[in-house]
Scaffold this motif. Structure first.
Motif, PDB file in Angstrom:
ATOM      1  N   GLN A  37       0.850  -1.180   0.000  1.00 35.64           N
ATOM      2  CA  GLN A  37       0.000   0.000   0.000  1.00 35.64           C
ATOM      3  C   GLN A  37       0.891   1.236   0.000  1.00 35.64           C
ATOM      4  OE1 GLN A  37      -1.846   1.038   3.829  1.00 35.64           O
ATOM      5  NE2 GLN A  37      -3.824   1.109   2.811  1.00 35.64           N
ATOM      6  N   GLN A  38       0.567   2.184  -0.852  1.00 37.42           N
ATOM      7  CA  GLN A  38       1.395   3.382  -0.938  1.00 37.42           C
ATOM      8  C   GLN A  38       0.526   4.639  -0.877  1.00 37.42           C
ATOM      9  OE1 GLN A  38       3.468   4.119  -4.655  1.00 37.42           O
ATOM     10  NE2 GLN A  38       5.145   5.157  -3.597  1.00 37.42           N
ATOM     11  N   PHE A  39       0.844   5.509   0.073  1.00 40.46           N
ATOM     12  CA  PHE A  39       0.203   6.814   0.176  1.00 40.46           C
ATOM     13  C   PHE A  39       1.075   7.854  -0.519  1.00 40.46           C
ATOM     14  CE2 PHE A  39      -3.219   5.500   2.752  1.00 40.46           C
ATOM     15  CZ  PHE A  39      -2.734   4.568   3.663  1.00 40.46           C
ATOM     16  N   GLY A  83      -9.601   6.551   4.585  1.00 38.83           N
ATOM     17  CA  GLY A  83      -8.185   6.352   4.875  1.00 38.83           C
ATOM     18  C   GLY A  83      -7.543   5.222   4.090  1.00 38.83           C
ATOM     19  N   ASP A  84      -8.376   4.421   3.407  1.00 36.88           N
ATOM     20  CA  ASP A  84      -7.850   3.345   2.556  1.00 36.88           C
ATOM     21  C   ASP A  84      -7.464   3.877   1.179  1.00 36.88           C
ATOM     22  OD1 ASP A  84     -10.396   1.082   3.808  1.00 36.88           O
ATOM     23  OD2 ASP A  84      -8.367   1.467   4.558  1.00 36.88           O
ATOM     24  N   SER A  85      -7.792   5.122   0.890  1.00 40.89           N
ATOM     25  CA  SER A  85      -7.453   5.719  -0.406  1.00 40.89           C
ATOM     26  C   SER A  85      -5.940   5.739  -0.563  1.00 40.89           C
ATOM     27  CB  SER A  85      -8.023   7.138  -0.514  1.00 40.89           C
ATOM     28  OG  SER A  85      -9.429   7.122  -0.452  1.00 40.89           O
ATOM     29  N   GLY A 104       0.028  -1.325 -10.401  1.00 45.15           N
ATOM     30  CA  GLY A 104      -0.704  -0.646  -9.337  1.00 45.15           C
ATOM     31  C   GLY A 104      -2.153  -0.329  -9.660  1.00 45.15           C
ATOM     32  N   THR A 105      -2.965  -0.248  -8.607  1.00 51.01           N
ATOM     33  CA  THR A 105      -4.351   0.211  -8.702  1.00 51.01           C
ATOM     34  C   THR A 105      -4.520   1.381  -7.748  1.00 51.01           C
ATOM     35  OG1 THR A 105      -5.300  -1.932  -9.289  1.00 51.01           O
ATOM     36  CG2 THR A 105      -6.769  -0.343  -8.246  1.00 51.01           C
ATOM     37  N   SER A 106      -4.992   2.491  -8.275  1.00 47.65           N
ATOM     38  CA  SER A 106      -5.237   3.673  -7.451  1.00 47.65           C
ATOM     39  C   SER A 106      -6.669   3.613  -6.933  1.00 47.65           C
ATOM     40  CB  SER A 106      -5.014   4.944  -8.273  1.00 47.65           C
ATOM     41  OG  SER A 106      -5.302   6.087  -7.496  1.00 47.65           O
ATOM     42  N   LEU A 107      -6.823   3.508  -5.629  1.00 47.82           N
ATOM     43  CA  LEU A 107      -8.144   3.392  -5.001  1.00 47.82           C
ATOM     44  C   LEU A 107      -8.538   4.712  -4.351  1.00 47.82           C
ATOM     45  CD1 LEU A 107     -10.573   1.699  -3.960  1.00 47.82           C
ATOM     46  CD2 LEU A 107      -9.174   1.175  -1.934  1.00 47.82           C
TER      47      LEU A 107
END
Lengths: 111, 113
Positions: A37-39, A83-85, A104-107
């Motif tokens: 997971q990447q912010f 917050g999962d974005s 990657g998938t951007s959520l």
């Protein structure tokens, strides 16, 4: 060639819904599949992982479903929260030194 | 907690110049990695190392060199920077064996003008 593929490229869900992120691979020797997971502005961080001897791995709201025969796996995020974005990367390894990452998938989770 | 520190965090370089990106880890991990991240490509492995003194080519090594002078430090060197090397670069470390968690730094944003 892309050995690990992810879809969709981007995904938007409402808060509380289940987000499903897909991943497929080509190399049958891959036996370890972590999701990172990447912010924004940060490096990727391990979220959850599965080994090929299992078909399901659960950790709270995050679950990996693994289909070895079809070389596919998916990450389910239940009760999605803003917050999962983040961007989610599927990766694969076969006991070697390196991880091979998907694109990657951007959520985005809308409140 | 596992720590991977990259420096600088941001860098602007001129075409043809030399750029060195530095990475330090305090995890005592044997393996270290350099990735670049570009939209549409995800994370691509440039070079990796499985111990002090070793460097190995990853999937996209052309135009890059690496140096692992110690267990803790791993550098990525662009001898002749080009605009196509504009990207975000991530260093990572992990235990030997591969099927273990890899810890990433916060990244270096490199712009080559």
């Amino acid at each position: 060639q892309q050995q690990v593929r992810q879809s969709p490229q981007s995904l938007t869900v409402w808060e509380g819904e289940t987000a499903i992120l897909n991943c497929s691979y080509e190399d049958s020797t891959f036996n370890y599949f972590p999701w990172y997971q990447q912010f924004p502005g940060e490096g990727p961080a391990l979220l959850i992982s599965i080994r090929s001897v299992s078909d399901k791995k659960e950790d709270g709201r995050f679950t990996i479903f693994f289909n070895k025969r079809e070389k596919k796996l998916s990450l389910h995020i239940t009760d999605s929260q803003p917050g999962d974005s983040a961007t989610y990367f599927c990766a694969a390894n076969n006991m070697g030194y390196k991880l091979t990452f998907g694109t990657g998938t951007s959520l985005l989770v809308d409140p | 907690e596992a720590a991977v520190t990259q420096s600088p965090r941001n860098k602007v370089a001129v075409t043809g110049g030399k750029v060195t990106l530095s990475c330090n880890q305090t995890n005592n991990h044997n393996n270290m990695y350099w990735y670049r991240q570009d939209t549409g490509h995800g994370l691509r492995l440039i070079h990796y190392s499985y111990g002090a003194g070793s460097t190995e080519k990853g999937d996209i090594p052309d135009g890059y060199k690496a140096s692992r002078p110690s267990q803790e430090n791993f550098s990525l060197i662009l001898e002749l920077a080009t605009p196509s090397q504009t990207s975000v670069y991530f260093c990572a470390s992990g235990d030997a064996g591969g099927n273990t968690e890899v810890f990433f730094g916060k990244g270096t944003r490199l712009t080559v003008v």
